[in-house]
Every structure is written in C-alpha cells, then in structure tokens.
Design a protein around this motif. Structure first.
Motif: not given
Length: 155
Positions: A35-64
């Motif tokens: 469970a913890p492995a699929d939460r967040g991201a490995r680094s702050v930069g990867a977290l920013e990239t993942a959040a940007t992609a999720a918000v722009r794609a309007r992907d609620a599951a990925a953002f959650q």
C-alpha cells in the motif's frame, strides 16, 4: 495382509481450513505491505510531475494517490477537481515552493478576472513524498483565500 491407513475426514477438513487461512493471511500481508508504495512519489520532483499530470488530465484517481492516507476522504480529489474545473481555467501551473521551513505544492491559475490558488504541504510517508490536505497554518498563496480551497481571489 497389508493394511492401508485411513485418514479421518476431520483431519482433511482441518487441513483445508488451515490452508485457506494461510492463503487469506498471505494476501492480507501482501496488500498491506504494498500500500505505501503506490502513495505519493519517490521524490519531491516526481511528486510535482505526477500532480501536474493528474490535474491536467483531470484524473481524480491518480491525484488521490498522491495524498497521505488519512489526510483526505475517499472522494477528496474528485470533488476538488470538479470544483476546480467547474469554470474555464487558464494559466494552470503547479510548483513546489519552500515557505517557513516547509515545502508546499502550490496550484495557481486564473478563472476570468479571479486568481485560484491552493497549497498542500509536502511530507514524507514511508520514504516517499506525499501531499497532506491538512490546511497549512501559513498563507502560502499570499492571498485571502484559504490554502487548499478553490475560491477566486481578486488579483
């Protein structure tokens, strides 16, 4: 004459129940350890990239999945994105910003003549970077809207 030993049905049933319980415990262990492995991201930069992609794609599951467990409800991301994109938004950008010894992921954009700004604290959770939806005490956005809330602020 050769005697063949007989196994009681009670022992067969006990063995099957023990095997079934072992399989169930294994799957529970595997599910909880992954469970913890699929939460967040490995680094702050990867977290920013993942959040940007999720918000722009309007992907609620990925953002959650970027949020720390327990800091958000099960429908936080879908409700947030529905409010965010209720009206057209331009200039949408997500950046990481340090403020008062903490790091924040800050979302900014414009809806007509209003500025939208939301901020989430970046934390560590089991060696991964995650977002916390607990509102920060500091006014990271530098505006009158509370952080984490999608409300227009006059620019």
């Amino acid at each position: 004459m050769l005697r063949i030993p007989r196994v009681s049905w009670l022992w067969v049933v006990c063995a099957l129940v023990a095997l079934w319980l072992t399989v169930i415990c294994f799957f529970i262990y595997e599910g909880s350890s992954a469970a913890p492995a699929d939460r967040g991201a490995r680094s702050v930069g990867a977290l920013e990239t993942a959040a940007t992609a999720a918000v722009r794609a309007r992907d609620a599951a990925a953002f959650q999945r970027l949020f720390e467990p327990g800091s958000v409800g099960p429908r936080y991301a879908s409700q947030y994105l529905a409010r965010l994109f209720a009206r057209p938004i331009t200039g949408l950008r997500l950046t990481t910003e340090p403020y008062q010894d903490l790091r924040y992921l800050v979302l900014r954009g414009e809806q007509g003549n209003r500025t939208v700004c939301s901020a989430w604290t970046i934390q560590r959770y089991d060696a991964r970077s995650v977002l916390s939806a607990v509102p920060p005490l500091a006014d990271v956005c530098g505006a009158t809207a509370s952080a984490g809330d999608v409300r227009g602020v006059t620019a």
